[in-house]
Design a protein around this motif. Structure first.
Motif, PDB file in Angstrom:
ATOM      1  N   VAL A   1       3.528   4.972   4.371  1.00  0.00           N
ATOM      2  CA  VAL A   1       3.983   4.017   5.402  1.00  0.00           C
ATOM      3  C   VAL A   1       3.245   4.269   6.709  1.00  0.00           C
ATOM      4  CG1 VAL A   1       5.955   3.293   6.792  1.00  0.00           C
ATOM      5  CG2 VAL A   1       6.240   3.714   4.340  1.00  0.00           C
ATOM      6  N   GLU A   2       3.107   5.545   7.066  1.00  0.00           N
ATOM      7  CA  GLU A   2       2.381   5.860   8.290  1.00  0.00           C
ATOM      8  C   GLU A   2       0.882   5.563   8.137  1.00  0.00           C
ATOM      9  OE1 GLU A   2       3.416   9.903   8.772  1.00  0.00           O
ATOM     10  OE2 GLU A   2       5.289   9.514   9.846  1.00  0.00           O
ATOM     11  N   GLY A   3       0.397   5.513   6.872  1.00  0.00           N
ATOM     12  CA  GLY A   3      -1.010   5.180   6.640  1.00  0.00           C
ATOM     13  C   GLY A   3      -1.336   3.744   6.986  1.00  0.00           C
ATOM     14  N   LEU A   4      -0.345   2.847   6.972  1.00  0.00           N
ATOM     15  CA  LEU A   4      -0.568   1.456   7.377  1.00  0.00           C
ATOM     16  C   LEU A   4      -0.987   1.402   8.844  1.00  0.00           C
ATOM     17  CD1 LEU A   4       2.507  -0.257   5.645  1.00  0.00           C
ATOM     18  CD2 LEU A   4       0.115  -0.263   4.882  1.00  0.00           C
ATOM     19  N   ARG A   5      -0.252   2.129   9.688  1.00  0.00           N
ATOM     20  CA  ARG A   5      -0.577   2.150  11.110  1.00  0.00           C
ATOM     21  C   ARG A   5      -1.894   2.844  11.353  1.00  0.00           C
ATOM     22  NH1 ARG A   5       3.884   5.025  14.498  1.00  0.00           N
ATOM     23  NH2 ARG A   5       3.100   6.706  13.177  1.00  0.00           N
ATOM     24  N   PHE A   6      -2.158   3.916  10.585  1.00  0.00           N
ATOM     25  CA  PHE A   6      -3.426   4.607  10.746  1.00  0.00           C
ATOM     26  C   PHE A   6      -4.604   3.727  10.341  1.00  0.00           C
ATOM     27  CE2 PHE A   6      -6.703   7.192   8.538  1.00  0.00           C
ATOM     28  CZ  PHE A   6      -7.225   7.838   9.639  1.00  0.00           C
ATOM     29  N   ALA A   7      -4.463   2.978   9.258  1.00  0.00           N
ATOM     30  CA  ALA A   7      -5.544   2.073   8.825  1.00  0.00           C
ATOM     31  C   ALA A   7      -5.789   0.982   9.858  1.00  0.00           C
ATOM     32  CB  ALA A   7      -5.190   1.462   7.474  1.00  0.00           C
ATOM     33  N   ASP A   8      -4.718   0.492  10.483  1.00  0.00           N
ATOM     34  CA  ASP A   8      -4.866  -0.568  11.480  1.00  0.00           C
ATOM     35  C   ASP A   8      -5.575  -0.050  12.721  1.00  0.00           C
ATOM     36  OD1 ASP A   8      -4.235  -3.266  12.556  1.00  0.00           O
ATOM     37  OD2 ASP A   8      -3.037  -2.065  13.970  1.00  0.00           O
ATOM     38  N   SER A   9      -5.174   1.182  13.163  1.00  0.00           N
ATOM     39  CA  SER A   9      -5.805   1.726  14.369  1.00  0.00           C
ATOM     40  C   SER A   9      -7.225   2.211  14.119  1.00  0.00           C
ATOM     41  CB  SER A   9      -4.961   2.891  14.911  1.00  0.00           C
ATOM     42  OG  SER A   9      -4.888   3.936  13.952  1.00  0.00           O
ATOM     43  N   ALA A  10      -7.528   2.653  12.890  1.00  0.00           N
ATOM     44  CA  ALA A  10      -8.858   3.145  12.577  1.00  0.00           C
ATOM     45  C   ALA A  10      -9.781   2.066  12.045  1.00  0.00           C
ATOM     46  CB  ALA A  10      -8.760   4.274  11.558  1.00  0.00           C
ATOM     47  N   GLY A  11      -9.275   0.869  11.865  1.00  0.00           N
ATOM     48  CA  GLY A  11     -10.090  -0.218  11.360  1.00  0.00           C
ATOM     49  C   GLY A  11     -10.439  -0.084   9.897  1.00  0.00           C
ATOM     50  N   LEU A  12      -9.582   0.564   9.121  1.00  0.00           N
ATOM     51  CA  LEU A  12      -9.803   0.739   7.690  1.00  0.00           C
ATOM     52  C   LEU A  12      -8.965  -0.255   6.900  1.00  0.00           C
ATOM     53  CD1 LEU A  12      -9.611   4.654   7.487  1.00  0.00           C
ATOM     54  CD2 LEU A  12     -11.671   3.232   7.504  1.00  0.00           C
ATOM     55  N   PRO A  13      -9.370  -0.548   5.662  1.00  0.00           N
ATOM     56  CA  PRO A  13      -8.540  -1.416   4.833  1.00  0.00           C
ATOM     57  C   PRO A  13      -7.167  -0.789   4.605  1.00  0.00           C
ATOM     58  CG  PRO A  13     -10.737  -1.206   3.890  1.00  0.00           C
ATOM     59  CD  PRO A  13     -10.652  -0.200   5.011  1.00  0.00           C
ATOM     60  N   VAL A  14      -6.169  -1.631   4.536  1.00  0.00           N
ATOM     61  CA  VAL A  14      -4.792  -1.147   4.367  1.00  0.00           C
ATOM     62  C   VAL A  14      -4.632  -0.316   3.097  1.00  0.00           C
ATOM     63  CG1 VAL A  14      -2.394  -1.845   4.031  1.00  0.00           C
ATOM     64  CG2 VAL A  14      -3.802  -2.999   5.734  1.00  0.00           C
ATOM     65  N   PRO A  15      -5.188  -0.769   1.907  1.00  0.00           N
ATOM     66  CA  PRO A  15      -5.030   0.077   0.711  1.00  0.00           C
ATOM     67  C   PRO A  15      -5.611   1.462   0.875  1.00  0.00           C
ATOM     68  CG  PRO A  15      -5.751  -2.124   0.111  1.00  0.00           C
ATOM     69  CD  PRO A  15      -5.840  -2.042   1.602  1.00  0.00           C
TER      70      PRO A  15
ATOM     71  N   ALA B   1      -3.886  11.765  12.612  1.00  0.00           N
ATOM     72  CA  ALA B   1      -3.530  10.444  12.089  1.00  0.00           C
ATOM     73  C   ALA B   1      -2.069  10.128  12.295  1.00  0.00           C
ATOM     74  CB  ALA B   1      -3.873  10.371  10.607  1.00  0.00           C
ATOM     75  N   GLN B   2      -1.334  11.015  12.929  1.00  0.00           N
ATOM     76  CA  GLN B   2       0.074  10.822  13.238  1.00  0.00           C
ATOM     77  C   GLN B   2       0.889  10.527  11.973  1.00  0.00           C
ATOM     78  OE1 GLN B   2       0.578   7.914  16.353  1.00  0.00           O
ATOM     79  NE2 GLN B   2      -0.826   8.947  17.760  1.00  0.00           N
ATOM     80  N   MET B   3       0.684  11.358  10.972  1.00  0.00           N
ATOM     81  CA  MET B   3       1.457  11.230   9.731  1.00  0.00           C
ATOM     82  C   MET B   3       1.741  12.632   9.197  1.00  0.00           C
ATOM     83  SD  MET B   3      -1.411  10.218   6.837  1.00  0.00           S
ATOM     84  CE  MET B   3      -1.768   8.648   7.573  1.00  0.00           C
ATOM     85  N   GLY B   4       2.660  12.720   8.234  1.00  0.00           N
ATOM     86  CA  GLY B   4       2.963  13.989   7.573  1.00  0.00           C
ATOM     87  C   GLY B   4       3.962  14.851   8.318  1.00  0.00           C
ATOM     88  N   PHE B   5       5.007  14.243   8.901  1.00  0.00           N
ATOM     89  CA  PHE B   5       6.033  15.041   9.592  1.00  0.00           C
ATOM     90  C   PHE B   5       6.746  15.955   8.603  1.00  0.00           C
ATOM     91  CE2 PHE B   5      10.509  15.509  10.784  1.00  0.00           C
ATOM     92  CZ  PHE B   5      10.384  16.182  11.976  1.00  0.00           C
ATOM     93  N   LEU B   6       7.237  15.391   7.480  1.00  0.00           N
ATOM     94  CA  LEU B   6       7.938  16.213   6.477  1.00  0.00           C
ATOM     95  C   LEU B   6       6.999  17.232   5.854  1.00  0.00           C
ATOM     96  CD1 LEU B   6      10.514  16.733   4.833  1.00  0.00           C
ATOM     97  CD2 LEU B   6       9.759  14.987   3.212  1.00  0.00           C
TER      98      LEU B   6
END
Length: 437
Positions: A40-54, A87-92
């Motif tokens: 889920v956090e990868g969606l935001r990272f892909a958007d901010s990094a200009g990468l494809p969502v998948p 990438a602001q992901m992986g809190f757990l």
């Protein structure tokens, strides 16, 4: 078990590196939650990094799934969490990785270094993100708020799992140490119980040998004299009635004395008897004390009331009354000795005279007793027996235990015992005992 060691892996029932199945289920569940979170956090990272969502979602799924390896490779999990922090992901993933790392058996310097890396990474990302919000105008608070938020966020994400992991790891190690000490104590108690059984068996064997010696000394001597007097009574019954009556009285006296000594011995054996009760469990700690008491009782019983050197004249007199020619020689100044010394000396002379009655009937015997400064010596020597007719031969049986018993008695007190035939065809028994007062 959140540790890198395989000390318990051999005893586990779980698959692969897990000790238990529930640990595997827990890790798989946490890894699934972490993978979903990172996806889920990868969606935001892909958007901010200009990468494809998948691409962002697959990256998040792979990064979050690393949590399944936390028990096997906690260092790798923490490094992955530090790597995806920008990438602001992986809190757990970060929280569980730090907890597992702190609770593991790894050196403290490695735990501190990785925790410091995670703290620094979280602080930098928090500082940059808060600064960006302030620049965009989302936050209108002063500049002091940016480092405050960064430090608070870094400490809040890093310190609790690390401290909790250190506590859990220390508690686990303490429990394992206590368990090992309990196992070691149980093994030691088992070993003590086995040794106590051996000591108890030794004490029982020693007690049986002591009783056998006492029974032999009491019965053999008295009964031997009774047989000798009975043989003499048979020989003179018709020729000399008065002597026959005297011999019969002596036989009666010998029998009564033997019975008296046997009753005294049996009375000693019955001392301390208690009614038989139902068996109760005995703690292992009491086994050693019971065995030690049994072993010490063997020594204590040897000091019970018994014959002494003052009765040596009466002993020699009994042999003279039985028809033996006995000469008693005493050298040195007579004095009192310890009870066990006097009893042993008396028993040696008694058994030696009994052997003369048995094996050298009619032979002349000589008893020597020497009182020395640090020891007491005794010697019983008989001449070769004369040829006897069948009517006067008492035909006394021999059990073969007399010399053995004398040697055991003397050796128990640290003395020296020697026996053997003489050059003249007789037999000599010698013993030297330390004069323990």
């Amino acid at each position: 078990m959140t540790t890198t060691g395989e000390a318990h892996s051999t005893a586990g029932t779980g698959p692969w590196w897990w000790v238990r199945r529930r640990s595997a289920v827990l890790d798989v569940g946490l890894a699934a939650v972490s993978a979903v979170e990172c996806a889920v956090e990868g969606l935001r990272f892909a958007d901010s990094a200009g990468l494809p969502v998948p691409v962002g979602m697959i990256f998040g799924l792979i990064a979050g799934s690393v949590l399944v390896l936390r028990r096997r490779w906690p260092v790798a999990v923490v490094l992955v969490s530090v790597a995806i922090t920008p990438a602001q992901m992986g809190f757990l993933l970060g929280v569980m990785g730090l907890y597992t790392l702190a609770a593991s058996e790894l050196p403290r310097r490695i735990i501190g270094a990785l925790a410091g890396m995670s703290l620094a990474g979280t602080m930098i990302v928090g500082f940059v993100r808060t600064h960006q919000d302030v620049v965009r105008g989302d936050l209108t608070i002063g500049d002091w708020f940016v480092p405050f938020v960064a430090i608070t966020m870094a400490l809040g994400v890093t310190a609790p799992p690390v401290l909790l992991g250190l506590y859990v790891g220390a508690r686990r190690r303490l429990m394992e140490s206590l368990r090992e000490r309990a196992d070691s104590l149980e093994r030691e108690l088992q070993l003590l119980a086995e040794r106590a059984e051996e000591r108890a068996e030794w004490a029982r064997s020693e007690e049986r040998r002591r009783i056998a010696r006492e029974m032999h000394d009491v019965v053999a001597h008295r009964v031997s004299l009774m047989v000798v007097h009975a043989a003499a009574l048979q020989a003179v019954a018709r020729k000399d009635p008065e002597k026959a009556v005297k011999n019969a009285a002596l036989v009666g006296d010998m029998g009564r004395q033997a019975l008296t000594e046997l009753r005294e011995m049996l009375g000693v054996l019955r001392v301390g008897e208690v009614p038989v009760r139902a068996a109760e469990p005995v703690p292992l700690a009491g086994v050693g004390a019971a065995a030690a008491a049994a072993a010490s009782r063997v020594v204590a019983d040897d000091g019970a009331e018994g014959p002494c050197l003052a009765e040596l004249d009466a002993l020699v007199g009994q042999s003279r009354e039985a028809g033996m020619v006995v000469e008693l020689l005493v050298e040195g100044e007579s004095r009192a000795y310890a009870r066990e010394v006097e009893q042993t000396a008396y028993r040696v002379v008694q058994e030696a005279l009994t052997n003369v009655h048995k094996h050298a009937a009619g032979a002349k015997a000589r008893v020597r007793l020497a009182h020395r400064a640090a020891e007491i010596a005794m010697q019983v020597e008989n001449e070769p027996p004369p040829a006897l007719d069948s009517a006067s031969d008492a035909r006394l049986p021999s059990g073969g235990n007399g010399l053995v018993g004398m040697k055991e008695r003397v050796a128990a007190l640290g003395g020296v015992f020697v026996s053997g035939p003489t050059d003249a065809g007789g037999f000599r028994v010698s013993a030297v005992l330390p004069a323990v007062r």
